[in-house]
Design a protein around this motif. Structure first.
Motif, PDB file in Angstrom:
ATOM      1  N   HIS A 260      34.475  47.178 -30.427  1.00 30.20           N
ATOM      2  CA  HIS A 260      33.278  48.008 -30.512  1.00 30.20           C
ATOM      3  C   HIS A 260      33.263  48.750 -31.840  1.00 30.20           C
ATOM      4  CE1 HIS A 260      36.334  50.764 -28.826  1.00 30.20           C
ATOM      5  NE2 HIS A 260      35.687  51.709 -29.498  1.00 30.20           N
TER       6      HIS A 260
ATOM      7  N   ARG B 220      27.958  52.563 -23.891  1.00 32.02           N
ATOM      8  CA  ARG B 220      29.182  53.040 -23.238  1.00 32.02           C
ATOM      9  C   ARG B 220      29.211  52.635 -21.765  1.00 32.02           C
ATOM     10  NH1 ARG B 220      32.457  55.911 -26.331  1.00 32.02           N
ATOM     11  NH2 ARG B 220      31.566  56.882 -28.205  1.00 32.02           N
TER      12      ARG B 220
ATOM     13  N   ASP C  69      24.073  54.950 -27.562  1.00 38.18           N
ATOM     14  CA  ASP C  69      25.457  55.276 -27.198  1.00 38.18           C
ATOM     15  C   ASP C  69      25.624  55.308 -25.685  1.00 38.18           C
ATOM     16  OD1 ASP C  69      28.177  56.688 -28.136  1.00 38.18           O
ATOM     17  OD2 ASP C  69      27.398  57.778 -26.399  1.00 38.18           O
TER      18      ASP C  69
ATOM     19  N   VAL D 211      31.201  52.196 -34.089  1.00 32.37           N
ATOM     20  CA  VAL D 211      30.424  53.434 -33.998  1.00 32.37           C
ATOM     21  C   VAL D 211      29.651  53.648 -35.284  1.00 32.37           C
ATOM     22  CG1 VAL D 211      32.036  54.511 -32.379  1.00 32.37           C
ATOM     23  CG2 VAL D 211      32.381  54.797 -34.829  1.00 32.37           C
ATOM     24  N   ASP D 212      28.583  54.461 -35.218  1.00 36.76           N
ATOM     25  CA  ASP D 212      27.796  54.749 -36.409  1.00 36.76           C
ATOM     26  C   ASP D 212      28.338  55.993 -37.108  1.00 36.76           C
ATOM     27  OD1 ASP D 212      26.932  56.930 -34.931  1.00 36.76           O
ATOM     28  OD2 ASP D 212      24.984  56.048 -34.440  1.00 36.76           O
TER      29      ASP D 212
ATOM     30  N   GLN E 195      29.394  58.858 -35.032  1.00 38.19           N
ATOM     31  CA  GLN E 195      30.395  58.501 -34.027  1.00 38.19           C
ATOM     32  C   GLN E 195      29.784  58.145 -32.674  1.00 38.19           C
ATOM     33  OE1 GLN E 195      33.764  58.100 -34.880  1.00 38.19           O
ATOM     34  NE2 GLN E 195      32.707  58.280 -36.844  1.00 38.19           N
ATOM     35  N   PHE E 196      28.513  57.741 -32.700  1.00 34.47           N
ATOM     36  CA  PHE E 196      27.899  57.204 -31.494  1.00 34.47           C
ATOM     37  C   PHE E 196      28.230  55.715 -31.407  1.00 34.47           C
ATOM     38  CE2 PHE E 196      24.667  60.701 -32.162  1.00 34.47           C
ATOM     39  CZ  PHE E 196      25.073  61.455 -31.060  1.00 34.47           C
ATOM     40  N   LEU E 197      28.516  55.255 -30.205  1.00 34.24           N
ATOM     41  CA  LEU E 197      28.818  53.837 -30.012  1.00 34.24           C
ATOM     42  C   LEU E 197      27.563  53.023 -30.316  1.00 34.24           C
ATOM     43  CD1 LEU E 197      31.002  51.830 -29.059  1.00 34.24           C
ATOM     44  CD2 LEU E 197      30.088  52.074 -26.749  1.00 34.24           C
ATOM     45  N   SER E 198      27.678  52.090 -31.233  1.00 35.30           N
ATOM     46  CA  SER E 198      26.504  51.336 -31.678  1.00 35.30           C
ATOM     47  C   SER E 198      26.637  49.834 -31.449  1.00 35.30           C
ATOM     48  CB  SER E 198      26.256  51.575 -33.172  1.00 35.30           C
ATOM     49  OG  SER E 198      27.372  51.153 -33.952  1.00 35.30           O
TER      50      SER E 198
END
Length: 277
Positions: free
Chosen positions: A228, A191, A187, A230-231, A234-237
């Motif tokens: 984009h 980001r 993430d 997220v997993d 809610q982390f950007l993946s």
């Protein structure tokens, strides 16, 4: 100080011919006025800005500023514009960074435009556009392959061993813990890349609009978008650059591969390709 939008609006819509004096003065003023925008962009990309503040590139700007003086004759302006063109050509030959190369190529394009060579202006602006997109791809590629928890060649292998040992010893709980740790690391990396890509995407849009105002067919000028995902935590993946080809065709680059996607009312197909975005 001028904004990217001001630069776009300063480019007169045309297909050929030399710019009239008022239009040329407006274009020069807007181009020189975007210096802070250019430096801000490079800083956001963590690029060194000195190459645009000294050397051949700065010499080119000085020639352009001199050409703006109201007392210049047309012959003097032409000579100064040619000198600026030569300086920007020298700067581009010395440059290796793609973001800075794109900005230099854009200045070359405007130099040719001010000299009345619209076809050359289009070619250099096209190069500026393509090089900026390549810079976007490089940022995403670097982020996509950055899997290490640290950048220490001794610590990373040790962490991998600890991850395996604790995961195996706790029969699954360790896997969940380290999965979250890795997700947080991903993430952070993604980001940072997304922030840089968004800044560069605004510039890419600007150059694309300039190409259209210079007389290129709008459908021949690629458009790019960032998406984009997220997993579960809610982390950007995932970050993807999408090139819009038509209403039913697009290309997607995720940092590792490019997929060409076509669809109709009931079907959709994906083809992995080596074609540049």
């Amino acid at each position: 100080m001028a904004r990217w939008d001001d630069l776009v609006l300063a480019v007169p819509r045309q297909s050929s011919g030399r710019l009239e004096a008022p239009a040329a003065a407006m274009l020069l003023e807007a181009l020189l006025g975007t210096q802070e925008e250019q430096l801000t962009l490079l800083r956001q990309l963590h690029r060194d800005v000195r190459q645009l503040q000294e050397g051949p590139f700065n010499a080119g700007r000085i020639h352009l500023e001199a050409a703006m003086k109201p007392h210049r004759t047309r012959e003097e302006q032409v000579e100064l514009l040619k000198s600026a063109r030569g300086s920007f050509t020298d700067a581009l030959g010395m440059e290796r960074d793609k973001a800075r190369s794109s900005l230099i190529a854009l200045h070359l394009g405007f130099s040719w435009l001010l000299l009345g060579a619209v076809k050359d202006a289009r070619e250099w602006t096209q190069l500026a556009h393509r090089t900026a997109v390549e810079a976007m791809k490089d940022i995403l590629t670097e982020a996509a392959v950055d899997k290490g928890l640290t950048h220490n060649r001794y610590l990373d292998p040790a962490l991998v061993f600890v991850m395996f040992f604790t995961s195996a010893a706790t029969l699954g709980a360790g896997y969940l813990f380290w999965d979250r740790v890795i997700s947080k690391r991903t993430d952070k990396v993604m980001r940072r890349a997304l922030n840089q890509l968004q800044c560069l995407a605004d510039y890419v849009d600007t150059v694309g609009e300039i190409r259209v105002r210079l007389g290129e067919v709008p459908t021949n000028v690629p458009r790019y978008e960032l998406t984009h995902g997220v997993d579960e935590s809610q982390f950007l993946s995932r970050v993807t650059i999408r090139k819009l080809i038509s209403d039913r065709e697009a290309m997607y680059f995720n940092g590792r591969e490019t997929r060409k996607v076509t669809w109709n009312d009931s079907e959709r197909s994906e083809v992995i390709t080596r074609e540049l975005l």
